[in-house]
Motif scaffolding. Structure first.
Motif, PDB file in Angstrom:
ATOM      1  N   LEU A   1      69.760  68.724  65.537  1.00 32.56           N
ATOM      2  CA  LEU A   1      70.226  67.543  64.811  1.00 32.56           C
ATOM      3  C   LEU A   1      71.738  67.447  64.721  1.00 32.56           C
ATOM      4  O   LEU A   1      72.272  66.395  64.379  1.00 32.56           O
ATOM      5  CB  LEU A   1      69.663  67.558  63.381  1.00 32.56           C
ATOM      6  CG  LEU A   1      68.191  67.225  63.187  1.00 32.56           C
ATOM      7  CD1 LEU A   1      67.767  67.560  61.767  1.00 32.56           C
ATOM      8  CD2 LEU A   1      67.936  65.762  63.481  1.00 32.56           C
ATOM      9  N   THR A   2      72.421  68.553  64.968  1.00 32.11           N
ATOM     10  CA  THR A   2      73.861  68.605  64.741  1.00 32.11           C
ATOM     11  C   THR A   2      74.608  68.946  66.017  1.00 32.11           C
ATOM     12  O   THR A   2      74.029  69.353  67.021  1.00 32.11           O
ATOM     13  CB  THR A   2      74.195  69.655  63.659  1.00 32.11           C
ATOM     14  OG1 THR A   2      73.720  70.948  64.088  1.00 32.11           O
ATOM     15  CG2 THR A   2      73.533  69.301  62.335  1.00 32.11           C
ATOM     16  N   ASN A   3      75.918  68.816  65.942  1.00 27.94           N
ATOM     17  CA  ASN A   3      76.793  69.165  67.058  1.00 27.94           C
ATOM     18  C   ASN A   3      77.882  70.095  66.533  1.00 27.94           C
ATOM     19  O   ASN A   3      78.594  69.755  65.602  1.00 27.94           O
ATOM     20  CB  ASN A   3      77.414  67.905  67.660  1.00 27.94           C
ATOM     21  CG  ASN A   3      78.247  68.220  68.893  1.00 27.94           C
ATOM     22  OD1 ASN A   3      78.086  69.259  69.521  1.00 27.94           O
ATOM     23  ND2 ASN A   3      79.163  67.316  69.229  1.00 27.94           N
ATOM     24  N   GLY A   4      77.984  71.272  67.124  1.00 24.55           N
ATOM     25  CA  GLY A   4      79.022  72.204  66.706  1.00 24.55           C
ATOM     26  C   GLY A   4      78.587  73.226  65.683  1.00 24.55           C
ATOM     27  O   GLY A   4      79.391  74.062  65.257  1.00 24.55           O
ATOM     28  N   THR A   5      77.320  73.207  65.290  1.00 25.71           N
ATOM     29  CA  THR A   5      76.821  74.185  64.324  1.00 25.71           C
ATOM     30  C   THR A   5      76.691  75.559  64.988  1.00 25.71           C
ATOM     31  O   THR A   5      76.187  75.675  66.097  1.00 25.71           O
ATOM     32  CB  THR A   5      75.453  73.753  63.762  1.00 25.71           C
ATOM     33  OG1 THR A   5      75.620  72.554  63.012  1.00 25.71           O
ATOM     34  CG2 THR A   5      74.872  74.827  62.856  1.00 25.71           C
ATOM     35  N   LYS A   6      77.144  76.590  64.270  1.00 21.62           N
ATOM     36  CA  LYS A   6      77.069  77.955  64.791  1.00 21.62           C
ATOM     37  C   LYS A   6      76.266  78.825  63.828  1.00 21.62           C
ATOM     38  O   LYS A   6      76.532  78.836  62.630  1.00 21.62           O
ATOM     39  CB  LYS A   6      78.470  78.539  64.976  1.00 21.62           C
ATOM     40  CG  LYS A   6      79.321  77.786  65.993  1.00 21.62           C
ATOM     41  CD  LYS A   6      80.704  78.393  66.109  1.00 21.62           C
ATOM     42  CE  LYS A   6      81.561  77.623  67.119  1.00 21.62           C
ATOM     43  NZ  LYS A   6      82.934  78.203  67.224  1.00 21.62           N
ATOM     44  N   THR A   7      75.285  79.523  64.355  1.00 18.76           N
ATOM     45  CA  THR A   7      74.487  80.451  63.544  1.00 18.76           C
ATOM     46  C   THR A   7      74.488  81.820  64.208  1.00 18.76           C
ATOM     47  O   THR A   7      74.419  81.920  65.438  1.00 18.76           O
ATOM     48  CB  THR A   7      73.038  79.966  63.384  1.00 18.76           C
ATOM     49  OG1 THR A   7      72.445  79.814  64.681  1.00 18.76           O
ATOM     50  CG2 THR A   7      72.987  78.634  62.657  1.00 18.76           C
TER      51      THR A   7
END
Length: 370
Positions: free
Chosen positions: A57-63
């Motif tokens: 759903l997102t862009n640029g999320t880091k986990t």
């Protein structure tokens, strides 16, 4: 280059709340010691599944998750939304995912059009009938006028087989909220649903529930929903949701889901008693939707918003603490006693809480991106 600052939490109880508040505030977080004392260490399969959905759903999320799954580092990206189809974990209802999506949908770049497959009716989280008939109405009151949830297939725990489609418009800003007047209850509605069980199941549930509710109010109607064929999913089960509507458009709801071994009359009695407890507790928002209204109050423009609630759930208390961590907003809580005039005598009905806060003036910057 400045070093990223992380908010730190311990345990598994903050997981979904931290995800929601992090994506909206832009602040990163770390959760440590996730079930570190249990035999089955770390994040569960459905929690990892939710992280994967967030990444879509997102862009640029880091986990970043360590090998044992007991430590999670999360850095939020931009909420993009759009058209997505996703297979949810069968170990938890899709309501677990939808409660997160509903909080994020208004603040994405594109309109949400998300198809979820999995368990539509399970335990510990609202089933899709509650989300469709009650939560979507809360969304509309909060400004999400095109929020809709279509139930294409039912799917009871454990094998699922259900399918729902969630669509929702975006918002630029959130308007202040003033939900203080409870009004008086004018009608009660509900939905009795069952899959892969006898057609006589729902009528037994409806008759038992109405037998109690009609002694309080005459306008009671419970819909009978019995999907067949592919729409009935892969497992047997039955459920009941009940909700009240007041003269001031206040909605209080409850729901119960049971397996095929539970008697319809037992399901009806448990759900009806739960609804009566919710009415007795008072407030303009039921327990299942406290967090949603409080979140929108925080995100309003720089005006004071107020809402009347009944007793706060442990989830809501934790949510209020986390709101302070991510947004720095503290609520003013005032206890107000309720008295009702009956035949010239005042009778105390307990007390409610009026929560007020000043909005942070949140603007949906994702929406304005090209």
């Amino acid at each position: 280059m400045s070093k990223t600052k992380y908010l730190t939490f311990k345990g598994d109880g903050e997981f979904r709340q931290a995800l929601i508040l992090s994506l909206l505030s832009g602040k990163s977080f770390v959760i440590e010691e996730i079930r570190h004392l249990e035999d089955d260490l770390g994040l569960r399969d459905y929690e990892v599944s939710l992280l994967k959905l967030i990444n879509e759903l997102t862009n640029g999320t880091k986990t970043k998750l360590n090998e044992t799954g007991t430590r999670l580092i999360f850095s939020p990206g931009f909420i993009i939304g759009g058209d997505i189809e996703y297979d949810c974990s069968l170990s938890i209802p899709v309501g677990y995912y939808l409660e997160v999506l509903i909080c994020l949908a208004a603040f994405s770049k594109k309109k949400f059009n998300i198809t979820l497959h999995g368990v539509t009716h399970g335990f510990d989280h609202p089933n899709v009938d509650t989300l469709k008939h009650v939560t979507m109405r809360y969304c509309k009151k909060l400004g999400l006028h095109s929020a809709e949830l279509a139930i294409n297939k039912h799917g009871y725990y454990p094998d699922g087989g259900g399918q729902v489609v969630f669509t929702c418009n975006t918002l630029k800003i959130v308007k202040p909220i003033q939900w203080i007047d409870q009004g008086k209850i004018k009608r009660i509605r509900g939905v009795a649903s069952c899959s892969r069980m006898s057609p006589a199941t729902n009528p037994r549930v409806i008759d038992k529930s109405r037998g109690v509710l009609n002694s309080f109010i005459p306008d009671v109607y419970i819909y009978n929903e019995h999907p067949k064929g592919e729409r009935s999913g892969k497992s047997p089960g039955h459920s009941l949701i009940l909700y009240t509507e007041s003269t001031t458009d206040v909605i209080l709801c409850c729901d119960k889901t049971a397996d095929s071994q539970t008697l319809p009359e037992d399901l009806a009695t448990a759900t009806t008693n739960q609804l009566l407890d919710a009415v007795h507790s008072g407030g303009c928002v039921d327990e299942a939707h406290q967090y949603l209204v409080l979140l929108f109050m925080v995100l309003t423009q720089s005006h004071v918003s107020s809402v009347r609630l009944g007793p706060l759930t442990p989830f809501t208390v934790s949510f209020l603490r986390n709101i302070k961590h991510f947004f720095g907003v503290v609520f003013k809580i005032k206890v107000e006693h309720i008295d009702v005039e009956e035949a010239g005598n005042k009778r105390g009905l307990g007390s409610t809480l009026v929560l007020s806060c000043l909005g942070v003036g949140f603007e949906n910057m994702n929406r304005s991106m090209t």
